[in-house]
Design a protein around this motif. Structure first.
Motif, PDB file in Angstrom:
ATOM      1  N   GLU A 103      47.861  30.257  44.424  1.00 59.03           N
ATOM      2  CA  GLU A 103      48.736  31.382  44.729  1.00 59.03           C
ATOM      3  C   GLU A 103      47.938  32.678  44.711  1.00 59.03           C
ATOM      4  O   GLU A 103      47.022  32.850  43.916  1.00 59.03           O
ATOM      5  CB  GLU A 103      49.874  31.448  43.709  1.00 59.03           C
ATOM      6  N   GLN A 104      48.273  33.574  45.614  1.00 61.43           N
ATOM      7  CA  GLN A 104      47.610  34.872  45.727  1.00 61.43           C
ATOM      8  C   GLN A 104      46.140  34.742  46.134  1.00 61.43           C
ATOM      9  O   GLN A 104      45.350  35.653  45.917  1.00 61.43           O
ATOM     10  CB  GLN A 104      47.703  35.666  44.411  1.00 61.43           C
ATOM     11  N   ALA A 105      45.777  33.600  46.728  1.00 59.83           N
ATOM     12  CA  ALA A 105      44.393  33.425  47.166  1.00 59.83           C
ATOM     13  C   ALA A 105      44.147  34.202  48.448  1.00 59.83           C
ATOM     14  O   ALA A 105      44.975  34.215  49.362  1.00 59.83           O
ATOM     15  CB  ALA A 105      44.098  31.945  47.397  1.00 59.83           C
ATOM     16  N   ARG A 106      42.992  34.839  48.507  1.00 64.38           N
ATOM     17  CA  ARG A 106      42.579  35.559  49.711  1.00 64.38           C
ATOM     18  C   ARG A 106      41.159  35.124  50.061  1.00 64.38           C
ATOM     19  O   ARG A 106      40.237  35.313  49.266  1.00 64.38           O
ATOM     20  CB  ARG A 106      42.627  37.077  49.493  1.00 64.38           C
ATOM     21  N   LEU A 107      41.011  34.543  51.236  1.00 64.06           N
ATOM     22  CA  LEU A 107      39.701  34.065  51.668  1.00 64.06           C
ATOM     23  C   LEU A 107      38.917  35.223  52.282  1.00 64.06           C
ATOM     24  O   LEU A 107      39.183  35.644  53.402  1.00 64.06           O
ATOM     25  CB  LEU A 107      39.862  32.934  52.684  1.00 64.06           C
ATOM     26  N   LEU A 108      37.940  35.715  51.531  1.00 59.12           N
ATOM     27  CA  LEU A 108      37.128  36.820  52.026  1.00 59.12           C
ATOM     28  C   LEU A 108      35.973  36.349  52.901  1.00 59.12           C
ATOM     29  O   LEU A 108      35.579  37.032  53.845  1.00 59.12           O
ATOM     30  CB  LEU A 108      36.563  37.637  50.854  1.00 59.12           C
ATOM     31  N   ARG A 109      35.409  35.194  52.570  1.00 58.23           N
ATOM     32  CA  ARG A 109      34.291  34.669  53.341  1.00 58.23           C
ATOM     33  C   ARG A 109      34.529  33.203  53.685  1.00 58.23           C
ATOM     34  O   ARG A 109      34.912  32.405  52.830  1.00 58.23           O
ATOM     35  CB  ARG A 109      32.960  34.760  52.569  1.00 58.23           C
ATOM     36  N   LEU A 110      34.306  32.862  54.966  1.00 64.38           N
ATOM     37  CA  LEU A 110      34.359  31.492  55.439  1.00 64.38           C
ATOM     38  C   LEU A 110      33.097  31.285  56.279  1.00 64.38           C
ATOM     39  O   LEU A 110      33.074  31.564  57.479  1.00 64.38           O
ATOM     40  CB  LEU A 110      35.615  31.247  56.294  1.00 64.38           C
ATOM     41  N   ASN A 111      32.042  30.807  55.657  1.00 53.53           N
ATOM     42  CA  ASN A 111      30.746  30.646  56.313  1.00 53.53           C
ATOM     43  C   ASN A 111      30.393  29.170  56.459  1.00 53.53           C
ATOM     44  O   ASN A 111      30.510  28.408  55.499  1.00 53.53           O
ATOM     45  CB  ASN A 111      29.626  31.309  55.503  1.00 53.53           C
TER      46      ASN A 111
END
Length: 318
Positions: free
Chosen positions: A38-46
């Motif tokens: 919950e409340q996860a925010r994906l800042l980087r997807l490399n």
């Protein structure tokens, strides 16, 4: 963590994954798995992918295939970092290729971790052991997801290790893809959490869906995302030594069918061993293992009315 958000970065060593059981891994499912909290925010997807520049120039089919695949991954929100394939001649005169993304991935994750609370490394390469420790010392939680040939040290150093085989939908199974994972008639994967050697049966735990509650491994708990399936010794592969059961290190693939005695229950049929994380190969079972009389599920359940007696300390996330 800012404003209650959990900032997450995902870093995929695509070549390591591809050559170690993760071919055809679905990046959309991996993204959902990384953002399960919950409340996860994906800042980087490399994701770090190898590209053969020489072949790109002369092989149109290869070039179009690579570009089409990369665009599909980009459409899912991933940044692709290309690593050129380099060719060498080994001591025996054979031409071999190499595309090592370790350094680029390590540098990127260390620099970008300043804004991250959690990192998911998708690799089984033990060369990342020091990277994991460095990230943890900076305050990041580090999780590792991989398939085959996973460094034992990397598994133990990470805050959590997840077998990609056990994540629903992340990798295709050999079953009918039209039947969703976890539904009757589907083919799924799990681990044997309990084995009654003298009686010749046990129970396999499997994940029903991607959930933030992976730590609730006791299937009796109403918030648990896990279920268990009854399995008889006759449905296990002959090459599996049942003395090795129960085991969290042996990944089993199986068909699930409805229980004849327990409403809503499952039975595991036609099991195969997909992978072992203990470094051992499957050994032929002793004749006595398979000489246990084929007993019905009803008889087994009568002797064991509570089928989920596995102690909490014996439970583990995938």
């Amino acid at each position: 963590m800012s404003n209650g958000e959990l900032h997450i970065g995902v870093y995929v060593d695509a070549e390591n994954v591809r050559y170690n059981g993760g071919y055809a891994m679905r990046y959309d499912v991996l993204r959902r798995f990384a953002a399960r909290e919950e409340q996860a925010r994906l800042l980087r997807l490399n994701t770090y992918m190898a590209v053969d520049g020489e072949r790109m120039k002369r092989d149109r089919e290869y070039r179009e295939g690579i570009r089409s695949y990369q665009q599909a991954v980009r459409d899912l929100g991933w940044k692709i970092i290309e690593k050129p394939v380099r060719w060498f001649v080994d001591d025996e005169g054979n031409r071999v290729s190499k595309a090592n993304a370790d350094l680029d991935l390590a540098v990127d994750v260390m620099l970008q971790s300043e804004r991250l609370d959690q990192v998911l490394l998708v690799t089984g390469d033990g060369d990342f052991l020091q990277v994991v420790r460095a990230l943890q010392n900076k305050g990041c939680r580090v999780e590792v997801l991989a398939f085959r040939n996973v460094s034992r040290e990397l598994q133990h150093e990470a805050d959590a290790f997840y077998s990609g085989y056990l994540v629903p939908g992340l990798l295709p199974t050999r079953g009918d893809m039209r039947v969703p994972w976890g539904e009757m008639g589907s083919r799924i994967r799990g681990i044997c959490i309990r084995w009654e050697a003298e009686r010749g049966f046990g129970f396999i735990r499997f994940l029903t869906g991607i959930s933030a509650r992976l730590w609730v491994t006791d299937t009796r708990h109403e918030d648990s995302p896990y279920e268990s399936a009854f399995v008889h010794i006759s449905d296990l592969p002959r090459e599996l030594d049942t003395d090795d059961l129960p085991s969290r290190d042996i990944i089993l693939e199986f068909d699930i069918e409805p229980s004849e005695t327990e409403k809503g229950g499952f039975i595991a049929r036609r099991c195969t061993v997909v992978n072992r994380y203990d470094g051992r190969s499957g050994m032929m079972s002793k004749p006595s293992d398979r000489s246990v009389p084929a007993r019905g599920e009803e008889e087994a359940l009568e002797e064991n009315p509570v089928v989920e007696e596995t102690l909490l300390e014996e439970e583990a996330a995938p």
